[in-house]
Scaffold this motif. Structure first.
Motif, PDB file in Angstrom:
ATOM      1  N   LEU A  56      -5.941 -41.935   3.315  1.00 14.84           N
ATOM      2  CA  LEU A  56      -5.919 -41.449   1.928  1.00 14.84           C
ATOM      3  C   LEU A  56      -7.198 -41.824   1.196  1.00 14.84           C
ATOM      4  O   LEU A  56      -7.773 -41.002   0.461  1.00 14.84           O
ATOM      5  CB  LEU A  56      -4.707 -42.008   1.176  1.00 14.84           C
ATOM      6  CG  LEU A  56      -3.358 -41.415   1.536  1.00 14.84           C
ATOM      7  CD1 LEU A  56      -2.228 -42.177   0.829  1.00 14.84           C
ATOM      8  CD2 LEU A  56      -3.310 -39.935   1.156  1.00 14.84           C
ATOM      9  N   GLN A  57      -7.647 -43.046   1.388  1.00 10.74           N
ATOM     10  CA  GLN A  57      -8.885 -43.496   0.751  1.00 10.74           C
ATOM     11  C   GLN A  57     -10.069 -42.646   1.212  1.00 10.74           C
ATOM     12  O   GLN A  57     -10.893 -42.235   0.414  1.00 10.74           O
ATOM     13  CB  GLN A  57      -9.171 -44.961   1.092  1.00 10.74           C
ATOM     14  CG  GLN A  57      -8.221 -45.935   0.476  1.00 10.74           C
ATOM     15  CD  GLN A  57      -8.548 -46.174  -0.974  1.00 10.74           C
ATOM     16  OE1 GLN A  57      -7.939 -45.586  -1.846  1.00 10.74           O
ATOM     17  NE2 GLN A  57      -9.499 -47.019  -1.246  1.00 10.74           N
ATOM     18  N   MET A  58     -10.132 -42.394   2.527  1.00  8.40           N
ATOM     19  CA  MET A  58     -11.263 -41.647   3.066  1.00  8.40           C
ATOM     20  C   MET A  58     -11.246 -40.187   2.636  1.00  8.40           C
ATOM     21  O   MET A  58     -12.299 -39.585   2.485  1.00  8.40           O
ATOM     22  CB  MET A  58     -11.315 -41.769   4.584  1.00  8.40           C
ATOM     23  CG  MET A  58     -12.648 -41.287   5.094  1.00  8.40           C
ATOM     24  SD  MET A  58     -13.287 -42.034   6.569  1.00  8.40           S
ATOM     25  CE  MET A  58     -12.858 -43.715   6.551  1.00  8.40           C
ATOM     26  N   GLU A  59     -10.055 -39.630   2.432  1.00  5.65           N
ATOM     27  CA  GLU A  59      -9.984 -38.254   1.926  1.00  5.65           C
ATOM     28  C   GLU A  59     -10.680 -38.159   0.580  1.00  5.65           C
ATOM     29  O   GLU A  59     -11.368 -37.186   0.299  1.00  5.65           O
ATOM     30  CB  GLU A  59      -8.530 -37.806   1.792  1.00  5.65           C
ATOM     31  CG  GLU A  59      -7.885 -37.454   3.103  1.00  5.65           C
ATOM     32  CD  GLU A  59      -6.407 -37.105   2.964  1.00  5.65           C
ATOM     33  OE1 GLU A  59      -5.907 -36.990   1.818  1.00  5.65           O
ATOM     34  OE2 GLU A  59      -5.757 -36.948   4.002  1.00  5.65           O
ATOM     35  N   GLY A  60     -10.499 -39.174  -0.257  1.00  5.06           N
ATOM     36  CA  GLY A  60     -11.115 -39.181  -1.576  1.00  5.06           C
ATOM     37  C   GLY A  60     -12.579 -39.572  -1.564  1.00  5.06           C
ATOM     38  O   GLY A  60     -13.340 -39.143  -2.423  1.00  5.06           O
ATOM     39  N   GLU A  61     -12.977 -40.391  -0.598  1.00  6.29           N
ATOM     40  CA  GLU A  61     -14.356 -40.867  -0.510  1.00  6.29           C
ATOM     41  C   GLU A  61     -14.820 -40.879   0.942  1.00  6.29           C
ATOM     42  O   GLU A  61     -14.789 -41.917   1.600  1.00  6.29           O
ATOM     43  CB  GLU A  61     -14.470 -42.280  -1.089  1.00  6.29           C
ATOM     44  CG  GLU A  61     -14.314 -42.343  -2.595  1.00  6.29           C
ATOM     45  CD  GLU A  61     -14.701 -43.700  -3.125  1.00  6.29           C
ATOM     46  OE1 GLU A  61     -15.858 -44.114  -2.922  1.00  6.29           O
ATOM     47  OE2 GLU A  61     -13.840 -44.340  -3.731  1.00  6.29           O
ATOM     48  N   PRO A  62     -15.294 -39.730   1.452  1.00  9.08           N
ATOM     49  CA  PRO A  62     -15.736 -39.661   2.853  1.00  9.08           C
ATOM     50  C   PRO A  62     -16.857 -40.644   3.207  1.00  9.08           C
ATOM     51  O   PRO A  62     -17.004 -41.015   4.359  1.00  9.08           O
ATOM     52  CB  PRO A  62     -16.213 -38.216   3.003  1.00  9.08           C
ATOM     53  CG  PRO A  62     -15.515 -37.466   1.918  1.00  9.08           C
ATOM     54  CD  PRO A  62     -15.331 -38.434   0.792  1.00  9.08           C
ATOM     55  N   ILE A  63     -17.627 -41.107   2.211  1.00  7.99           N
ATOM     56  CA  ILE A  63     -18.701 -42.064   2.467  1.00  7.99           C
ATOM     57  C   ILE A  63     -18.167 -43.359   3.072  1.00  7.99           C
ATOM     58  O   ILE A  63     -18.894 -44.108   3.714  1.00  7.99           O
ATOM     59  CB  ILE A  63     -19.518 -42.352   1.184  1.00  7.99           C
ATOM     60  CG1 ILE A  63     -20.769 -43.221   1.475  1.00  7.99           C
ATOM     61  CG2 ILE A  63     -18.673 -43.065   0.139  1.00  7.99           C
ATOM     62  CD1 ILE A  63     -21.783 -42.587   2.343  1.00  7.99           C
ATOM     63  N   MET A  64     -16.864 -43.617   2.896  1.00  6.83           N
ATOM     64  CA  MET A  64     -16.276 -44.832   3.456  1.00  6.83           C
ATOM     65  C   MET A  64     -16.450 -44.911   4.970  1.00  6.83           C
ATOM     66  O   MET A  64     -16.458 -46.000   5.536  1.00  6.83           O
ATOM     67  CB  MET A  64     -14.805 -44.946   3.081  1.00  6.83           C
ATOM     68  CG  MET A  64     -14.593 -45.275   1.617  1.00  6.83           C
ATOM     69  SD  MET A  64     -12.860 -45.442   1.213  1.00  6.83           S
ATOM     70  CE  MET A  64     -12.411 -46.863   2.192  1.00  6.83           C
ATOM     71  N   ALA A  65     -16.605 -43.775   5.629  1.00 12.56           N
ATOM     72  CA  ALA A  65     -16.836 -43.781   7.071  1.00 12.56           C
ATOM     73  C   ALA A  65     -18.139 -44.484   7.419  1.00 12.56           C
ATOM     74  O   ALA A  65     -18.307 -44.976   8.533  1.00 12.56           O
ATOM     75  CB  ALA A  65     -16.841 -42.357   7.631  1.00 12.56           C
ATOM     76  N   ALA A  66     -19.064 -44.577   6.467  1.00  9.34           N
ATOM     77  CA  ALA A  66     -20.336 -45.261   6.718  1.00  9.34           C
ATOM     78  C   ALA A  66     -20.120 -46.742   6.985  1.00  9.34           C
ATOM     79  O   ALA A  66     -20.822 -47.340   7.791  1.00  9.34           O
ATOM     80  CB  ALA A  66     -21.284 -45.089   5.523  1.00  9.34           C
ATOM     81  N   TRP A  67     -19.148 -47.342   6.301  1.00 10.71           N
ATOM     82  CA  TRP A  67     -18.918 -48.770   6.522  1.00 10.71           C
ATOM     83  C   TRP A  67     -17.575 -49.054   7.178  1.00 10.71           C
ATOM     84  O   TRP A  67     -17.006 -50.124   7.023  1.00 10.71           O
ATOM     85  CB  TRP A  67     -19.133 -49.593   5.261  1.00 10.71           C
ATOM     86  CG  TRP A  67     -18.525 -49.069   4.010  1.00 10.71           C
ATOM     87  CD1 TRP A  67     -17.241 -49.242   3.586  1.00 10.71           C
ATOM     88  CD2 TRP A  67     -19.159 -48.313   3.002  1.00 10.71           C
ATOM     89  NE1 TRP A  67     -17.047 -48.620   2.392  1.00 10.71           N
ATOM     90  CE2 TRP A  67     -18.209 -48.040   1.999  1.00 10.71           C
ATOM     91  CE3 TRP A  67     -20.449 -47.805   2.840  1.00 10.71           C
ATOM     92  CZ2 TRP A  67     -18.498 -47.304   0.860  1.00 10.71           C
ATOM     93  CZ3 TRP A  67     -20.733 -47.067   1.706  1.00 10.71           C
ATOM     94  CH2 TRP A  67     -19.761 -46.837   0.741  1.00 10.71           C
TER      95      TRP A  67
END
Length: 170
Positions: A56-67
Motif C-alpha cells: 500500500l505504501q509503495m502504491e502511493g510512493e513508488p520511489i520507496m523501491a529505491a530504498w
C-alpha cells in the motif's frame, strides 16, 4: 528506473511493488517474477506480515523501491534476505535502515557487505543527511555488523541500541 546495487558477492535488487506482490503470493511466483531462486527461510514471519502494508505504501510512493532491496547471493542466484530504509528521507533527510539474512547464510559477512554498500549509496544521495539503525541491546551479531559498517552507538534505552552512520569511520 532504479538501479540494482552490486557488491562482490551480492545484488541489492530494488524491491518493487511487483516483487512485493509476488512475495505475498509465494516463492514460486517470486521466482517467476524476479528470476531468482528464493531461500525456503525467506521471508521471515515478521517481514511477511508487513508486506501488505508495504505494498500500500509503495502504491502511493513508488520511489520507496529505491530504498527497499532484496539481497541476492550471486553465486547461487538466490534471495537470502532484505535490506531497506524507512521514514521520509526526501522530506526529512533521515532514513533508518533495517536488514535480515536468513539463518543458513548468516555469519558469512553478507549482512556487513550489504549494509556497508547500501549505506554508502544512501549517504551519497543529496537529500539524505543521516542514516540510522537500531537493534536490541542483546543482539550481539547485529551490533558487530553495524560497527563493521561504520555505525556508532548514539544511545541505548529500554533494551534498544540506537545507531548512526558515520562515513568517516573506516
Amino acid at each position: 528506473m532504479i538501479e540494482t546495487i552490486e557488491t562482490k558477492r551480492l545484488l541489492l535488487l530494488p524491491y518493487t511493488l511487483q516483487l512485493i506482490n509476488a512475495t505475498i503470493q509465494g516463492h514460486e511466483q517470486l521466482k517467476k517474477v524476479s528470476g531468482y531462486n528464493v531461500s525456503p527461510y525467506w521471508p521471515g514471519e515478521d517481514f511477511l506480515k508487513i508486506l501488505p502494508w508495504a505494498a500500500l505504501q509503495m502504491e502511493g510512493e513508488p520511489i520507496m523501491a529505491a530504498w527497499s532491496r532484496l539481497i541476492v547471493l550471486k553465486s547461487e542466484d538466490i534471495i537470502i534476505g532484505e535490506i531497506g530504509g524507512k521514514g521520509e528521507p526526501i522530506k526529512t533527510g533521515i532514513i533508518e535502515i533495517g536488514y535480515s539474512i536468513v539463518p543458513p547464510y548468516q555469519r558469512k559477512g553478507y549482512a556487513t557487505e550489504a549494509i556497508t554498500t547500501f549505506t554508502r549509496w544512501l549517504a551519497s544521495l543529496p537529500y539524505i543527511k543521516t542514516v540510522t539503525a537500531q537493534c536490541l541491546s542483546n543482539n550481539t551479531p547485529s551490533r558487530k555488523v553495524l560497527e563493521k559498517a561504520s555505525f556508532y552507538l548514539r544511545e541505548e534505552k529500554e533494551g534498544i541500541k540506537f545507531w548512526i552512520y558515520d562515513e568517516r569511520i573506516k
